[in-house]
Design a protein around this motif. Sequence first.
Motif, PDB file in Angstrom:
ATOM      1  N   ILE A  16       0.849  -1.183   0.000  1.00 57.06           N
ATOM      2  CA  ILE A  16       0.000   0.000   0.000  1.00 57.06           C
ATOM      3  C   ILE A  16       0.887   1.236   0.000  1.00 57.06           C
ATOM      4  O   ILE A  16       0.715   2.136  -0.808  1.00 57.06           O
ATOM      5  CB  ILE A  16      -0.938  -0.015   1.227  1.00 57.06           C
ATOM      6  CG1 ILE A  16      -1.860  -1.237   1.139  1.00 57.06           C
ATOM      7  CG2 ILE A  16      -1.726   1.288   1.332  1.00 57.06           C
ATOM      8  CD1 ILE A  16      -2.460  -1.648   2.452  1.00 57.06           C
ATOM      9  N   LEU A  17       1.876   1.243   0.885  1.00 53.32           N
ATOM     10  CA  LEU A  17       2.771   2.379   1.021  1.00 53.32           C
ATOM     11  C   LEU A  17       4.089   1.876   1.594  1.00 53.32           C
ATOM     12  O   LEU A  17       4.086   1.044   2.496  1.00 53.32           O
ATOM     13  CB  LEU A  17       2.131   3.381   1.978  1.00 53.32           C
ATOM     14  CG  LEU A  17       2.907   4.639   2.301  1.00 53.32           C
ATOM     15  CD1 LEU A  17       1.968   5.823   2.260  1.00 53.32           C
ATOM     16  CD2 LEU A  17       3.536   4.534   3.653  1.00 53.32           C
ATOM     17  N   ALA A  18       5.195   2.343   1.036  1.00 55.39           N
ATOM     18  CA  ALA A  18       6.509   1.984   1.572  1.00 55.39           C
ATOM     19  C   ALA A  18       7.419   3.197   1.479  1.00 55.39           C
ATOM     20  O   ALA A  18       7.420   3.907   0.477  1.00 55.39           O
ATOM     21  CB  ALA A  18       7.115   0.817   0.795  1.00 55.39           C
ATOM     22  N   HIS A  19       8.176   3.428   2.530  1.00 53.86           N
ATOM     23  CA  HIS A  19       9.150   4.519   2.555  1.00 53.86           C
ATOM     24  C   HIS A  19      10.397   3.977   3.230  1.00 53.86           C
ATOM     25  O   HIS A  19      10.395   3.699   4.429  1.00 53.86           O
ATOM     26  CB  HIS A  19       8.585   5.713   3.319  1.00 53.86           C
ATOM     27  CG  HIS A  19       9.467   6.918   3.248  1.00 53.86           C
ATOM     28  ND1 HIS A  19       9.309   7.974   4.101  1.00 53.86           N
ATOM     29  CD2 HIS A  19      10.499   7.250   2.448  1.00 53.86           C
ATOM     30  CE1 HIS A  19      10.213   8.904   3.822  1.00 53.86           C
ATOM     31  NE2 HIS A  19      10.954   8.474   2.818  1.00 53.86           N
ATOM     32  N   GLY A  20      11.449   3.813   2.448  1.00 54.66           N
ATOM     33  CA  GLY A  20      12.687   3.291   2.985  1.00 54.66           C
ATOM     34  C   GLY A  20      12.978   1.905   2.465  1.00 54.66           C
ATOM     35  O   GLY A  20      12.416   1.453   1.469  1.00 54.66           O
ATOM     36  N   GLY A  21      13.873   1.209   3.167  1.00 50.80           N
ATOM     37  CA  GLY A  21      14.303  -0.111   2.747  1.00 50.80           C
ATOM     38  C   GLY A  21      14.814  -0.915   3.917  1.00 50.80           C
ATOM     39  O   GLY A  21      14.381  -0.733   5.044  1.00 50.80           O
ATOM     40  N   ARG A  22      15.785  -1.782   3.667  1.00 49.64           N
ATOM     41  CA  ARG A  22      16.226  -2.714   4.705  1.00 49.64           C
ATOM     42  C   ARG A  22      17.031  -2.072   5.834  1.00 49.64           C
ATOM     43  O   ARG A  22      17.286  -2.703   6.844  1.00 49.64           O
ATOM     44  CB  ARG A  22      16.971  -3.883   4.098  1.00 49.64           C
ATOM     45  CG  ARG A  22      18.368  -3.573   3.656  1.00 49.64           C
ATOM     46  CD  ARG A  22      19.122  -4.843   3.265  1.00 49.64           C
ATOM     47  NE  ARG A  22      20.004  -4.536   2.165  1.00 49.64           N
ATOM     48  CZ  ARG A  22      19.967  -5.123   1.002  1.00 49.64           C
ATOM     49  NH1 ARG A  22      19.105  -6.071   0.778  1.00 49.64           N
ATOM     50  NH2 ARG A  22      20.805  -4.773   0.058  1.00 49.64           N
ATOM     51  N   LEU A  23      17.429  -0.802   5.684  1.00 50.77           N
ATOM     52  CA  LEU A  23      18.134  -0.118   6.772  1.00 50.77           C
ATOM     53  C   LEU A  23      17.174   0.622   7.687  1.00 50.77           C
ATOM     54  O   LEU A  23      17.171   0.422   8.895  1.00 50.77           O
ATOM     55  CB  LEU A  23      19.171   0.850   6.206  1.00 50.77           C
ATOM     56  CG  LEU A  23      20.303   0.212   5.412  1.00 50.77           C
ATOM     57  CD1 LEU A  23      21.209   1.287   4.828  1.00 50.77           C
ATOM     58  CD2 LEU A  23      21.082  -0.753   6.281  1.00 50.77           C
ATOM     59  N   ASP A  24      16.369   1.512   7.125  1.00 49.87           N
ATOM     60  CA  ASP A  24      15.399   2.307   7.889  1.00 49.87           C
ATOM     61  C   ASP A  24      14.168   2.533   7.022  1.00 49.87           C
ATOM     62  O   ASP A  24      14.286   2.724   5.812  1.00 49.87           O
ATOM     63  CB  ASP A  24      15.982   3.679   8.258  1.00 49.87           C
ATOM     64  CG  ASP A  24      17.121   3.587   9.251  1.00 49.87           C
ATOM     65  OD1 ASP A  24      16.908   3.011  10.327  1.00 49.87           O
ATOM     66  OD2 ASP A  24      18.216   4.088   8.939  1.00 49.87           O
ATOM     67  N   GLY A  25      12.995   2.561   7.646  1.00 51.63           N
ATOM     68  CA  GLY A  25      11.784   2.893   6.911  1.00 51.63           C
ATOM     69  C   GLY A  25      10.543   2.322   7.556  1.00 51.63           C
ATOM     70  O   GLY A  25      10.572   1.790   8.669  1.00 51.63           O
ATOM     71  N   TYR A  26       9.447   2.423   6.833  1.00 53.50           N
ATOM     72  CA  TYR A  26       8.167   1.891   7.285  1.00 53.50           C
ATOM     73  C   TYR A  26       7.371   1.489   6.061  1.00 53.50           C
ATOM     74  O   TYR A  26       7.588   1.976   4.951  1.00 53.50           O
ATOM     75  CB  TYR A  26       7.398   2.915   8.136  1.00 53.50           C
ATOM     76  CG  TYR A  26       7.190   4.246   7.455  1.00 53.50           C
ATOM     77  CD1 TYR A  26       6.037   4.495   6.718  1.00 53.50           C
ATOM     78  CD2 TYR A  26       8.144   5.261   7.545  1.00 53.50           C
ATOM     79  CE1 TYR A  26       5.849   5.717   6.082  1.00 53.50           C
ATOM     80  CE2 TYR A  26       7.964   6.471   6.921  1.00 53.50           C
ATOM     81  CZ  TYR A  26       6.805   6.696   6.194  1.00 53.50           C
ATOM     82  OH  TYR A  26       6.620   7.905   5.565  1.00 53.50           O
ATOM     83  N   ALA A  27       6.443   0.555   6.255  1.00 51.95           N
ATOM     84  CA  ALA A  27       5.616   0.082   5.151  1.00 51.95           C
ATOM     85  C   ALA A  27       4.288  -0.411   5.684  1.00 51.95           C
ATOM     86  O   ALA A  27       4.174  -0.866   6.824  1.00 51.95           O
ATOM     87  CB  ALA A  27       6.322  -1.033   4.384  1.00 51.95           C
ATOM     88  N   LEU A  28       3.288  -0.323   4.838  1.00 52.57           N
ATOM     89  CA  LEU A  28       1.954  -0.849   5.095  1.00 52.57           C
ATOM     90  C   LEU A  28       1.647  -1.741   3.905  1.00 52.57           C
ATOM     91  O   LEU A  28       1.699  -1.285   2.754  1.00 52.57           O
ATOM     92  CB  LEU A  28       0.960   0.310   5.210  1.00 52.57           C
ATOM     93  CG  LEU A  28      -0.486  -0.012   5.542  1.00 52.57           C
ATOM     94  CD1 LEU A  28      -0.596  -0.712   6.899  1.00 52.57           C
ATOM     95  CD2 LEU A  28      -1.323   1.265   5.543  1.00 52.57           C
ATOM     96  N   TYR A  29       1.369  -3.023   4.156  1.00 49.73           N
ATOM     97  CA  TYR A  29       1.170  -3.946   3.045  1.00 49.73           C
ATOM     98  C   TYR A  29       0.292  -5.122   3.453  1.00 49.73           C
ATOM     99  O   TYR A  29       0.031  -5.347   4.635  1.00 49.73           O
ATOM    100  CB  TYR A  29       2.507  -4.445   2.505  1.00 49.73           C
ATOM    101  CG  TYR A  29       3.396  -5.166   3.492  1.00 49.73           C
ATOM    102  CD1 TYR A  29       3.424  -6.556   3.560  1.00 49.73           C
ATOM    103  CD2 TYR A  29       4.232  -4.456   4.348  1.00 49.73           C
ATOM    104  CE1 TYR A  29       4.256  -7.216   4.459  1.00 49.73           C
ATOM    105  CE2 TYR A  29       5.068  -5.111   5.244  1.00 49.73           C
ATOM    106  CZ  TYR A  29       5.068  -6.494   5.292  1.00 49.73           C
ATOM    107  OH  TYR A  29       5.888  -7.140   6.178  1.00 49.73           O
ATOM    108  N   LEU A  30      -0.179  -5.848   2.443  1.00 49.25           N
ATOM    109  CA  LEU A  30      -0.950  -7.065   2.660  1.00 49.25           C
ATOM    110  C   LEU A  30      -0.118  -8.251   2.218  1.00 49.25           C
ATOM    111  O   LEU A  30       0.495  -8.224   1.141  1.00 49.25           O
ATOM    112  CB  LEU A  30      -2.250  -7.014   1.856  1.00 49.25           C
ATOM    113  CG  LEU A  30      -3.273  -6.074   2.478  1.00 49.25           C
ATOM    114  CD1 LEU A  30      -4.011  -5.311   1.415  1.00 49.25           C
ATOM    115  CD2 LEU A  30      -4.233  -6.856   3.337  1.00 49.25           C
TER     116      LEU A  30
END
Length: 177
Positions: A16-30
């Motif tokens: 749905i939404l992702a900001h960042g990657g494997r170092l730092d960030g947040y995501a909303l997903y199914l």
Amino acid sequence: SSGATLTLSPAGDGVILAHGGRLDGYALYLKAGHLIFATRIKSELTVARDEEPFPLNKKVKVTAELRRDLGMVLTVDGREAAKAQSPSFVPGRPFEGLSVGFDQRPTPVGEYRLQNYFQGTLENVRVRLMGMAVVYAGQLRVAKAGTYQFKLAADSATRLAVNGRVLIDNANPAQPP
């Protein structure tokens, strides 16, 4: 906090939404039919996962919050669907930019495959950040041609440009345009 109104097709999964990657960030997903809110801070993954299957073929309001007490809270149509405790806040603007409707960046925030297009309809996707200045650069995947409305609300100066064209320029938040 992040939020969206979703309509999910039977195929179901996706970012749905992702900001960042494997170092730092947040995501909303199914994933596997369940809604997940994930943070990654200094490479440490923390997830809040709704144990109830996500409803299909109806509009659903979803909110994901990383609160001041470091509580991660996922809400689905007003129901507190999941909670977790984050080890910290995201330390700053993630190196990998913001993606909506899929994850276009080189590394994923959560445990999902890259790209991972959302299989449904997204409306009113919002990201609210507190206490930091952020510059987002990203790609918005538009599934079909049409008229779209953009809004920005902030207590500081904001600007929105799409394809180099400035759509919103609010240099003085005390006197919004």
